[in-house]
Motif scaffolding. Structure first.
Motif, mmCIF file in Angstrom:
data_model
loop_
_atom_site.group_PDB
_atom_site.id
_atom_site.type_symbol
_atom_site.label_atom_id
_atom_site.label_comp_id
_atom_site.label_asym_id
_atom_site.label_seq_id
_atom_site.Cartn_x
_atom_site.Cartn_y
_atom_site.Cartn_z
ATOM 1 N N VAL A 125 56.518 15.455 65.578
ATOM 2 C CA VAL A 125 56.684 14.034 65.898
ATOM 3 C C VAL A 125 55.359 13.478 66.405
ATOM 4 N N PRO A 150 64.588 13.724 64.860
ATOM 5 C CA PRO A 150 63.804 14.954 65.019
ATOM 6 C C PRO A 150 64.588 16.008 65.787
ATOM 7 N N TRP A 154 63.395 17.924 60.971
ATOM 8 C CA TRP A 154 64.168 16.694 61.121
ATOM 9 C C TRP A 154 65.523 16.844 60.425
ATOM 10 N N ALA A 172 60.679 19.783 65.511
ATOM 11 C CA ALA A 172 60.169 18.768 64.591
ATOM 12 C C ALA A 172 58.760 18.334 64.980
ATOM 13 N N TYR A 189 58.528 16.273 57.093
ATOM 14 C CA TYR A 189 59.604 16.077 58.061
ATOM 15 C C TYR A 189 60.293 17.402 58.391
#
Length: 245
Positions: free
Chosen positions: A85, A79, A55, A83, A52
């Motif tokens: 995603v 996010p 994030w 980030a 992550y």
């Protein structure tokens, strides 16, 4: 202390809520805060979850009024700009591309596909109407005008279209080639099928202005590269002249 000051000061409360949601994963530094309205703000903390990166934990705190404590409204992972995603979800029917269909696969047309219309009554292709008249109602569905234009654009921009490298270097266009077989119907004005087994487009739909080196009128210059003089000397017979006298 004003409501805004109480909300901005609730960093520890927000961190505790994020940590409870994160479980054993550590909640990172406090990286920002932004107001939602007069009675709520969102505190942001770095998320240190594996996978992550970029994030943040977003914890929204709210204040209900005088005499009420600041409370947790929502805790989510959001996010950031950097980030990682997941890509936007695309239905499988829109992900299939030319060449993906294999043996035994089925790919029905989309519901209310604009490329298709009910046959005969809604067709505006003379060739389709002629066939339909001969056999009754003909096929259940036929190409709509939109479907034909979409196919024509796709074929014209393909490797067998007029702007391909092969077409630009060809001695002439398919429209003047003896191996060019024009297709029937509305497509016939611009497209045909190549019937030359030597040509790279053999068996493919080609644009009338496509062309290749296998054109039926192509000629190869077989004249010698070096000019040959009209006067030829026979070196096998020599006349000897005595110049010693």
């Amino acid at each position: 202390m004003t409501a805004t000051e109480m909300l901005l000061d609730a960093v520890d409360l927000a961190r505790a809520a994020a940590q409870e949601e994160a479980g054993v994963e550590r909640v990172g530094a406090h990286v920002g805060v932004h107001g939602e309205d007069e009675y709520s703000v969102t505190h942001l903390f770095e998320a240190e979850h594996a996978g992550y990166r970029g994030w943040s934990w977003a914890v929204t705190v709210a204040y209900a009024g005088e005499g009420s404590p600041v409370s947790i409204s929502e805790v989510v992972l959001l996010p950031g700009q950097d980030a990682l995603v997941a890509p936007e979800w695309v239905p499988w029917s829109d992900r299939v591309r030319a060449g993906d269909l294999g043996v035994g696969d089925l790919m029905p047309p989309r519901e209310n596909d604009p490329r298709l219309v009910e046959a005969y009554v809604q067709s505006d292709d003379p060739a389709v109407e002629e066939v339909a008249l001969e056999v009754g109602l003909g096929r259940q569905r036929v190409l709509s005008r939109e479907g034909r234009l979409e196919a024509a654009d796709r074929w014209a921009s393909s490797d067998f279209g007029p702007r391909s490298d092969m077409a630009r270097s060809a001695p002439a266009h398919c429209g003047t080639c003896g191996f060019y077989t024009r297709v029937a119907g509305a497509f016939g004005a611009a497209f045909g099928v190549c019937a030359n087994e030597i040509a790279p487009a053999d068996g493919h739909v080609v644009h009338v202005e496509y062309g290749c080196g296998a054109h039926s009128q192509a000629e190869v210059d077989i004249s010698p590269m070096v000019p040959v003089a009209d006067l030829v000397y026979d070196d096998a017979q020599l006349d000897v002249l005595d110049v010693s006298e």
